[in-house]
Design a protein around this motif. Structure first.
Motif, short mmCIF file in Angstrom:
data_model
loop_
_atom_site.label_atom_id
_atom_site.label_comp_id
_atom_site.label_asym_id
_atom_site.label_seq_id
_atom_site.Cartn_x
_atom_site.Cartn_y
_atom_site.Cartn_z
N GLU A 170 -9.05 52.07 64.40
CA GLU A 170 -8.86 50.72 64.94
C GLU A 170 -8.18 50.75 66.30
O GLU A 170 -8.47 49.93 67.18
N ALA A 223 -10.76 51.81 68.84
CA ALA A 223 -11.69 50.72 69.12
C ALA A 223 -11.06 49.68 70.04
O ALA A 223 -11.72 49.16 70.96
N PHE A 224 -9.78 49.37 69.82
CA PHE A 224 -9.13 48.40 70.69
C PHE A 224 -9.00 48.96 72.10
O PHE A 224 -9.21 48.26 73.09
N ALA A 278 -10.91 50.87 73.60
CA ALA A 278 -12.21 50.80 74.27
C ALA A 278 -12.42 49.46 74.95
O ALA A 278 -13.11 49.38 75.98
N THR A 279 -11.81 48.39 74.42
CA THR A 279 -11.94 47.07 75.06
C THR A 279 -11.20 47.02 76.39
O THR A 279 -11.44 46.11 77.19
N LEU A 280 -10.29 47.98 76.63
CA LEU A 280 -9.56 48.06 77.90
C LEU A 280 -10.23 49.01 78.88
O LEU A 280 -9.70 49.25 79.97
#
Length: 350
Positions: free
Chosen positions: A207, A210-211, A213-215
């Motif tokens: 998790e 994955a977070f 990756a949003t940055l």
């Protein structure tokens, strides 16, 4: 007043503690409006404290409002909204005067340099906090910076920026961040702000990857992190590594993964007294290795400016908010690294 207190391994309690007071003319008392739980607080929670004492209030991250000051405090007055840097300066030695509070020449032990690691400086996970040498150890907080962002600016963001600076990140480089908790996520933001073309991110928790990756972070996937990093960099390795965990395994990964003549910067808190530092590998690879503790005061000015300009977004690392009375449950969640937890904030009014 109400506060959390540490009573041994996995034993954080919520209850009544004595009210802090101005005891020296240079002190201030802060009404805490938001406090944070830091990854280094988990060392204490897991029974690896920095002091043998019990019963003290942990925590070194908070923002609040000045409630009272001693008569020699000139830069702050009751009602001022302030950020409390996690590191504590003495206001007298040359190092602290230059902002390098982690190098204080007057401190007799490391427990005098940070809130909430011993009874010497009670911590911030409370309704109020006593601040010594307030003119040095408080920072006026601009109104356009939220409590959420400001709590991250008390420690996580400065530590990350310090780590990136000591990794000497250059425009166009590839940077690996090991550990994608709040410090690691801020290190990724810092690396991009310094001009990194690519930021790779390694963490055991899917998790968190994955977070990140949003940055814009490229997650390191698979069971063999070193092989994955080599494949992601064309066999060369990253130019610089910022290690934000502090375990023997992750420091070793940093040393082995970085490219020839690369730089490794360790900011994860390590309590290892027997790390098997591979001198031969480091010498053959011609590596630069840096490790240390952040002097928050020195790192803050550019971070406040970058946050004000929207170049850094510290509040993005916050994932959970708890009442202070729910502190024991908040610690348990953070330690379990479940429910996508990244950064936990505590509300002392509840």
């Amino acid at each position: 007043m109400k506060a959390l207190s540490y009573h041994g391994r996995h034993d954080i309690r919520y209850g009544d503690v004595p009210e802090p007071a101005v005891t020296n003319p240079t002190d201030a008392v802060i009404q805490v409006t938001t406090a944070g739980i830091c990854g280094s607080d988990l060392h204490i929670y897991h029974g690896n404290p920095f002091s043998p004492d019990l019963g003290y209030t942990p925590g070194h991250e908070c923002v609040g409002v000045v409630a009272d000051t001693g008569d020699q405090v000139t830069g702050f007055k009751p009602g001022d909204r302030v950020l409390v840097p996690a590191s504590v300066g003495c206001a007298r030695c040359r190092s602290c005067a230059a902002g390098f509070t982690a190098r204080c020449e007057r401190a007799k032990s490391s427990t005098e340099l940070c809130y909430g690691v011993s009874p010497q400086l009670q911590g911030s996970q409370a309704q109020a906090l006593a601040v010594p040498y307030a003119d040095v150890n408080l920072v006026h907080l601009p109104e356009d910076i939220s409590d959420e962002a400001a709590v991250v600016l008390t420690d996580n963001a400065p530590t990350a920026w310090y780590g990136c600076r000591r990794a000497r990140i250059q425009p166009g480089e590839t940077v690996l961040v090991i550990g994608l908790g709040p410090v690691g996520l801020m290190a990724a933001q810092g690396a991009f702000a310094m001009g990194a073309a690519r930021v790779l991110g390694a963490d055991l928790v899917a998790e968190r990857r994955a977070f990140a990756a949003t940055l814009g972070v490229e997650p390191v996937e698979g069971e063999d992190a070193r092989t994955a990093i080599r494949d992601m960099t064309g066999g060369r390795g990253p130019d610089a590594v910022v290690e934000a965990v502090g375990s023997d395994a992750t420091i070793e990964l940093a040393l082995k993964a970085v490219r020839q003549a690369g730089r490794v910067s360790v900011i994860g808190v390590s309590q290892s007294k027997a790390f098997p530092f591979h001198m031969g590998l480091t010498q053959v690879k011609e590596l630069e290795f840096a490790i240390g503790l952040c002097s928050v005061h020195h790192e803050l000015p550019p971070l406040i400016a970058l946050t004000h300009a929207g170049r850094l977004k510290p509040e993005m690392v916050v994932s959970h908010r708890f009442a202070l009375s729910e502190g024991p449950a908040a610690y348990e969640l953070f330690a379990d690294r479940s429910d996508g937890v990244r950064k936990i904030l505590l509300d002392p009014t509840r």
